[in-house]
Motif scaffolding. Structure first.
Motif, PDB file in Angstrom:
ATOM      1  N   ALA A  94       0.863  -3.826   4.958  1.00 32.67           N
ATOM      2  CA  ALA A  94      -0.299  -3.582   4.444  1.00 32.67           C
ATOM      3  C   ALA A  94      -0.153  -3.747   3.006  1.00 32.67           C
ATOM      4  N   ILE A  95      -1.125  -4.509   2.182  1.00 27.24           N
ATOM      5  CA  ILE A  95      -0.763  -4.499   0.763  1.00 27.24           C
ATOM      6  C   ILE A  95      -2.296  -4.315   0.233  1.00 27.24           C
ATOM      7  N   ILE A  96      -2.278  -3.860  -1.215  1.00 31.17           N
ATOM      8  CA  ILE A  96      -3.429  -3.747  -1.982  1.00 31.17           C
ATOM      9  C   ILE A  96      -3.187  -5.273  -2.711  1.00 31.17           C
ATOM     10  N   ALA A  97      -4.232  -6.130  -2.629  1.00 26.09           N
ATOM     11  CA  ALA A  97      -4.115  -7.487  -3.330  1.00 26.09           C
ATOM     12  C   ALA A  97      -5.073  -7.298  -4.624  1.00 26.09           C
ATOM     13  N   VAL A  98      -4.368  -7.940  -5.568  1.00 26.44           N
ATOM     14  CA  VAL A  98      -5.166  -8.251  -7.095  1.00 26.44           C
ATOM     15  C   VAL A  98      -5.593  -9.451  -7.118  1.00 26.44           C
ATOM     16  N   GLY A  99      -4.735 -10.389  -6.446  1.00 28.22           N
ATOM     17  CA  GLY A  99      -5.026 -11.805  -6.918  1.00 28.22           C
ATOM     18  C   GLY A  99      -4.697 -12.515  -5.724  1.00 28.22           C
ATOM     19  N   LEU A 145       0.877  -1.186   0.005  1.00 26.80           N
ATOM     20  CA  LEU A 145       0.044  -0.138   0.088  1.00 26.80           C
ATOM     21  C   LEU A 145       0.764   1.214  -0.041  1.00 26.80           C
ATOM     22  N   SER A 146       1.925   1.090   0.550  1.00 26.02           N
ATOM     23  CA  SER A 146       2.944   2.449   0.674  1.00 26.02           C
ATOM     24  C   SER A 146       3.545   2.675  -0.643  1.00 26.02           C
ATOM     25  N   GLU A 147       3.632   1.964  -1.700  1.00 21.62           N
ATOM     26  CA  GLU A 147       3.951   2.088  -3.103  1.00 21.62           C
ATOM     27  C   GLU A 147       2.955   3.002  -3.522  1.00 21.62           C
ATOM     28  N   LEU A 148       1.525   2.669  -3.159  1.00 26.06           N
ATOM     29  CA  LEU A 148       0.338   3.429  -3.847  1.00 26.06           C
ATOM     30  C   LEU A 148       0.506   4.648  -3.519  1.00 26.06           C
ATOM     31  N   ILE A 149       0.459   4.854  -2.034  1.00 33.82           N
ATOM     32  CA  ILE A 149       0.579   6.232  -1.324  1.00 33.82           C
ATOM     33  C   ILE A 149       1.765   7.177  -1.920  1.00 33.82           C
ATOM     34  N   LYS A 150       2.813   6.538  -2.090  1.00 32.35           N
ATOM     35  CA  LYS A 150       3.998   7.439  -2.719  1.00 32.35           C
ATOM     36  C   LYS A 150       3.389   7.768  -3.998  1.00 32.35           C
ATOM     37  N   TYR A 151       2.790   7.060  -4.850  1.00 30.06           N
ATOM     38  CA  TYR A 151       2.292   7.534  -6.143  1.00 30.06           C
ATOM     39  C   TYR A 151       1.303   8.574  -5.847  1.00 30.06           C
ATOM     40  N   ALA A 152       0.438   8.305  -4.990  1.00 29.10           N
ATOM     41  CA  ALA A 152      -0.701   9.426  -4.954  1.00 29.10           C
ATOM     42  C   ALA A 152      -0.390  10.639  -4.289  1.00 29.10           C
ATOM     43  N   LYS A 153       0.969  10.896  -3.691  1.00 30.31           N
ATOM     44  CA  LYS A 153       1.526  11.883  -3.257  1.00 30.31           C
ATOM     45  C   LYS A 153       0.457  12.788  -2.469  1.00 30.31           C
ATOM     46  N   PRO A 154       0.250  12.196  -1.301  1.00 26.12           N
ATOM     47  CA  PRO A 154      -0.674  12.855  -0.186  1.00 26.12           C
ATOM     48  C   PRO A 154       0.134  14.079   0.286  1.00 26.12           C
ATOM     49  N   LEU A 155      -0.820  15.235   0.752  1.00 26.47           N
ATOM     50  CA  LEU A 155      -0.154  16.457   1.412  1.00 26.47           C
ATOM     51  C   LEU A 155       0.121  15.981   2.780  1.00 26.47           C
ATOM     52  N   LEU A 156       0.945  16.916   3.428  1.00 30.47           N
ATOM     53  CA  LEU A 156       1.638  16.393   4.607  1.00 30.47           C
ATOM     54  C   LEU A 156       0.539  16.505   5.740  1.00 30.47           C
ATOM     55  N   ASN A 157      -0.558  17.165   5.783  1.00 31.08           N
ATOM     56  CA  ASN A 157      -1.708  17.108   6.585  1.00 31.08           C
ATOM     57  C   ASN A 157      -2.714  15.975   6.437  1.00 31.08           C
ATOM     58  N   ALA A 158      -2.375  15.042   5.629  1.00 25.65           N
ATOM     59  CA  ALA A 158      -3.321  13.871   5.212  1.00 25.65           C
ATOM     60  C   ALA A 158      -2.768  12.869   6.522  1.00 25.65           C
ATOM     61  N   LYS A 159      -3.312  12.710   7.439  1.00 22.18           N
ATOM     62  CA  LYS A 159      -3.330  11.904   8.577  1.00 22.18           C
ATOM     63  C   LYS A 159      -3.895  10.432   8.336  1.00 22.18           C
ATOM     64  N   TYR A 160      -4.879  10.410   7.749  1.00 18.24           N
ATOM     65  CA  TYR A 160      -5.867   8.946   7.472  1.00 18.24           C
ATOM     66  C   TYR A 160      -5.767   8.756   5.987  1.00 18.24           C
ATOM     67  N   ILE A 161      -6.174   7.315   5.759  1.00 18.29           N
ATOM     68  CA  ILE A 161      -6.624   6.862   4.287  1.00 18.29           C
ATOM     69  C   ILE A 161      -7.776   6.255   4.392  1.00 18.29           C
ATOM     70  N   ARG A 162      -8.859   6.728   3.616  1.00 12.62           N
ATOM     71  CA  ARG A 162     -10.023   6.026   3.651  1.00 12.62           C
ATOM     72  C   ARG A 162     -10.407   5.443   2.314  1.00 12.62           C
ATOM     73  N   PHE A 163     -11.166   4.097   2.306  1.00 15.73           N
ATOM     74  CA  PHE A 163     -11.269   3.403   1.147  1.00 15.73           C
ATOM     75  C   PHE A 163     -12.943   3.186   1.172  1.00 15.73           C
ATOM     76  N   GLU A 164     -13.235   3.255  -0.052  1.00 13.87           N
ATOM     77  CA  GLU A 164     -14.708   2.938  -0.587  1.00 13.87           C
ATOM     78  C   GLU A 164     -15.047   2.094  -1.410  1.00 13.87           C
ATOM     79  N   THR A 165     -16.025   1.041  -1.013  1.00 14.96           N
ATOM     80  CA  THR A 165     -16.171   0.006  -1.951  1.00 14.96           C
ATOM     81  C   THR A 165     -17.475   0.446  -2.995  1.00 14.96           C
TER      82      THR A 165
END
Lengths: 332, 183
Positions: free
Chosen positions: A221-226, A166-186
């Protein structure tokens, strides 16, 4: 002074194999292989000849297994976990958008359409983006992670997930410094998810989950695709889901369409439905019971008797530091 | 062959089905499967037992009531044995502490004790003396229905059905007792 800090997942120098042993490894391998072949041959014979019950179980272990279609780096499986069969992993699922029956999900989800699939990344990020699933997966190298998976209802399984950190995805998304949480939606799509129409008012859809940023950055923490080398089947959260192996299964949100970076703790679905039963953290903890289910022990699917539940589901070494100043009885 | 004999065979079907699933087909989570099947059967038979007294003027099946009620107790006993032997692995201390600790479990236990009392006092020698106390079955019905609902993460349509039937039974029984309907 310049020194290198060892990461949690890196092994200590003392674990490094002695050179002499390393050079002799072929001997061990031959011995091991001979042993493995002889035992498996004996087991197979016993399974076939001795009891029809066993031979049936043996056959079903391989049933429905699709051929591998993902390229990934294999997990060295240092914990020596034995994965559950593909059939068990794909026919015993909690996916309330389809039904609350665990065995019913597989047939109800057969025609689920996950193509095309877009994921939007928004909130406190440098630039909001919407990205196609195929494109997203191409950006990261896939690897296998054989993880324990523990449901808050007291059962568990071992799954060979395929995905990326998941950290790879976060680095790719480039969150701002004040981002403290990550929220997911189905995905919210009552045409595809029958129970999103008639949820009886007990669960609000779309399903929402969240992590604190340091939890999300943890290498576990991973993002699973398979799973088992093949793309996720619908009942396991096609095409993309979260896996946090030290937390109860409901935290591992399925079929994600939206990822939001925020400065406020997200209200996750089960916490909203029953706050006294399900917390935000949902860490596997044998010392903190659910009001109805003891968390001390668990039933591993496919076995009859129970086994002890491990602190943080056996990943204490990797994640305990994330919660060191917290009262885990209150922040469960 | 008597009708009682066929009734017994019919009432044993869920058990046969359970054994078939466990030993022939194979299930992934046997303990949970035993809980669900024995529990749902016990509740269904408990509903059937009370329905017999409600509809007796329309169709008199009272002579079968004892058999149905005893089988409800039998499945509740299997349910309890699953808890003590397989789930708790005969760790009685843990079983007791879990029971006291969790309302979901002690509601089921209280209901079981009520069924045990009724099963014992349904013996012919005791029945005439204790019959009047058999109304406690309605307490058991309410308790097991709550127990069943609490066993799941959320209310499913299937359980809504159980809740609905329980409601109907209670309403009819109250109407019958208060002589608002003649059945």
């Amino acid at each position: 002074m310049n020194y290198i800090k060892r990461k949690d997942w890196q092994l200590k120098e003392s674990f490094v194999t002695d050179e002499k042993l390393f050079k002799n490894r072929r001997k061990f391998l031959k011995l091991g292989a001979a042993l493995a072949v002889s035992t498996s041959a004996v087991m197979e014979l016993a399974a076939k000849e001795l009891t029809p019950f066993l031979s049936m179980q043996y056959k079903t272990a391989k049933e429905f297994m699709p051929s591998s279609n993902l390229h990934y780096k294999e997990d060295p499986n240092l914990n020596n976990l034995t994965p559950n069969s593909y059939k068990q992993i794909t026919s015993y699922n909690n996916f309330y958008e389809f039904t609350s029956s665990k065995s019913g999900v597989r047939t109800l989800s057969e025609n689920f359409k996950s193509e095309p699939w877009k994921i939007s990344i928004d909130g406190l990020v440098e630039k909001e983006i919407e990205i196609d699933m195929d494109e997203l997966v191409k950006k990261f190298a896939l690897e296998e992670r054989i993880y324990r998976f523990r449901c808050v209802e007291g059962w568990s399984m071992v799954v060979p997930w395929v995905g990326f950190e998941l950290s790879e995805l976060i680095k790719y998304a480039k969150p701002l410094l004040n981002a403290k949480y990550i929220r997911f939606e189905t995905l919210y799509d009552p045409k595809q998810f029958p129970r999103q129409n008639s949820n009886l008012g007990f669960i609000d859809y779309p399903y929402v989950e969240g992590l604190r940023m340091d939890e999300a950055m943890n290498p576990l923490a991973i993002i699973a695709v398979g799973l088992y080398g093949h793309t996720l089947p619908p009942q396991n959260g096609t095409p993309i889901r979260l896996i946090t192996p030290w937390k109860y299964g409901f935290k591992s949100i399925k079929s994600i369409v939206k990822i939001t970076f925020t400065d406020k703790q997200p209200i996750n679905t089960w916490n909203k439905a029953a706050p006294h039963e399900y917390g935000f953290y949902a860490n596997v903890n044998p010392n903190v019971d659910h009001p109805r289910w003891s968390q001390k022990r668990e039933r591993l699917l496919g076995t009859f008797f129970k086994q002890d539940t491990l602190m943080f589901n056996g990943y204490e070494k990797e994640v305990a530091h994330l919660y060191k100043n917290m009262d885990l009885r209150k922040e469960f | 062959m008597s009708k009682q004999f066929f009734l017994v065979i019919a009432l044993l079907t869920p058990l046969m089905f359970l054994l078939y699933k466990l030993f022939v087909v194979g299930v992934d989570d046997p303990i949970k499967y035993i809980y669900t099947l024995t529990g749902a059967t016990a509740i269904t038979l408990l509903y059937a037992t009370t329905t017999i007294s409600i509809v007796k003027k329309i169709k008199n099946l009272v002579k079968y009531r004892r058999t149905v009620g005893l089988f409800s107790f039998f499945y509740a006993l299997l349910h309890l044995l699953n808890f003590i032997i397989f789930d708790m692995e005969l760790d009685l201390g843990f079983a007791i502490s879990e029971t006291i600790d969790k309302p979901f479990i002690y509601l089921g236990m209280i209901a079981f004790l009520i069924l045990l009392f009724m099963a014992v006092t349904s013996l012919r020698v005791l029945f005439s003396k204790y019959f009047k106390y058999h109304k406690v079955i309605y307490i058991a019905i309410i308790l097991v229905t709550i127990h069943f609902i609490m066993a799941q993460k959320t209310l499913s349509p299937e359980q809504m059905g159980y809740l609905f039937i329980m409601g109907i039974i209670i309403v009819f029984k109250v109407l019958q007792r208060t002589n608002l309907i003649k059945t």
